[in-house]
Design a protein around this motif. Structure first.
Motif, PDB file in Angstrom:
ATOM      1  N   SER A   1       0.824  -1.204   0.000  1.00  0.00           N
ATOM      2  CA  SER A   1       0.000   0.000   0.000  1.00  0.00           C
ATOM      3  C   SER A   1       0.861   1.257   0.000  1.00  0.00           C
ATOM      4  N   HIS A   2       2.032   1.200   0.648  1.00  0.00           N
ATOM      5  CA  HIS A   2       2.890   2.387   0.661  1.00  0.00           C
ATOM      6  C   HIS A   2       3.377   2.711  -0.746  1.00  0.00           C
ATOM      7  N   THR A   3       3.777   1.702  -1.508  1.00  0.00           N
ATOM      8  CA  THR A   3       4.223   1.944  -2.886  1.00  0.00           C
ATOM      9  C   THR A   3       3.076   2.493  -3.719  1.00  0.00           C
ATOM     10  N   LEU A   4       1.895   1.927  -3.559  1.00  0.00           N
ATOM     11  CA  LEU A   4       0.733   2.418  -4.306  1.00  0.00           C
ATOM     12  C   LEU A   4       0.431   3.872  -3.968  1.00  0.00           C
ATOM     13  N   SER A   5       0.669   4.267  -2.707  1.00  0.00           N
ATOM     14  CA  SER A   5       0.396   5.649  -2.309  1.00  0.00           C
ATOM     15  C   SER A   5       1.369   6.636  -2.950  1.00  0.00           C
ATOM     16  N   LEU A   6       2.509   6.174  -3.463  1.00  0.00           N
ATOM     17  CA  LEU A   6       3.484   7.037  -4.115  1.00  0.00           C
ATOM     18  C   LEU A   6       3.137   7.311  -5.578  1.00  0.00           C
ATOM     19  N   ALA A   7       2.179   6.571  -6.116  1.00  0.00           N
ATOM     20  CA  ALA A   7       1.798   6.713  -7.526  1.00  0.00           C
ATOM     21  C   ALA A   7       0.790   7.850  -7.701  1.00  0.00           C
ATOM     22  N   ASP A   8       0.728   8.366  -8.912  1.00  0.00           N
ATOM     23  CA  ASP A   8      -0.255   9.392  -9.248  1.00  0.00           C
ATOM     24  C   ASP A   8      -1.636   8.797  -9.454  1.00  0.00           C
ATOM     25  N   ARG A   9      -1.663   7.568  -9.930  1.00  0.00           N
ATOM     26  CA  ARG A   9      -2.925   6.874 -10.166  1.00  0.00           C
ATOM     27  C   ARG A   9      -2.692   5.377  -9.987  1.00  0.00           C
ATOM     28  N   VAL A  10      -3.739   4.677  -9.567  1.00  0.00           N
ATOM     29  CA  VAL A  10      -3.674   3.233  -9.347  1.00  0.00           C
ATOM     30  C   VAL A  10      -4.764   2.578 -10.178  1.00  0.00           C
TER      31      VAL A  10
END
Length: 174
Positions: free
Chosen positions: A149-158
């Motif tokens: 989830s931390h890596t996903l939170s660094l993205a602009d979109r999921v």
């Protein structure tokens, strides 16, 4: 980048079945889904390492992409310097950071896309944030696969996915 109707099978297993997706040509897009749903196969097609039975990719030629494999693919008998110059006995996190830095070094040499498969596995949160800053500093679009989830939170979109075959998770995403 436009992905249209990609189909990939391995024996009787259909991993991609007419899969389509539009990706923006800027920022970081994360593909999120369970292990085995087809995310890595999609990245391999985009990098030109897997030939699809059907479909096409528009806006990306394989030679314009740098792929960070899910595995570090380092030689244990080489030093860090040797890995960087011809790209060690390293911890999992150190090996992952080295593999990512190697991909970033290649990306800085004029690639049009970074394709990152689980880029921060085994990397602590603070270092992952610093590495993401370096990734963004290249100013090329990024497509990454992640579970954390931390890596996903660094993205602009999921883009939430499920499978196989790979597909958008019902009721989620544009």
């Amino acid at each position: 980048m436009r992905i249209r109707g990609l189909t990939v099978t391995f024996g009787e297993k259909r991993v991609l079945d007419g899969f389509s997706l539009d990706l923006p040509d800027q920022g970081v897009t994360a593909l999120s889904g369970p292990s085995g749903c087809g995310k890595t196969t999609l990245l391999r097609v985009l990098a030109g390492l897997q030939r699809p039975e059907a479909g096409r990719v528009e806006g990306l030629k394989p030679e314009e992409a740098v792929l960070l494999f899910q595995e570090n693919r380092l030689f244990p008998w080489r030093t860090v310097e040797q890995h960087l110059t011809d790209v060690a006995a390293l911890s999992g996190g150190m090996a992952r950071r080295l593999a990512l830095v190697r991909a970033l070094a290649l990306g800085a040499q004029g690639c049009r896309w970074l394709l990152l498969d689980e880029p921060f596995t085994g990397v602590d949160q603070r270092r992952a944030e610093g590495l993401m800053e370096a990734v963004r500093g290249l100013r090329v679009p990024v497509l990454l696969c992640a579970h954390e989830s931390h890596t996903l939170s660094l993205a602009d979109r999921v883009v939430p996915l499920e499978g196989p075959p790979l597909r958008r998770r019902e009721g989620e995403g544009p």
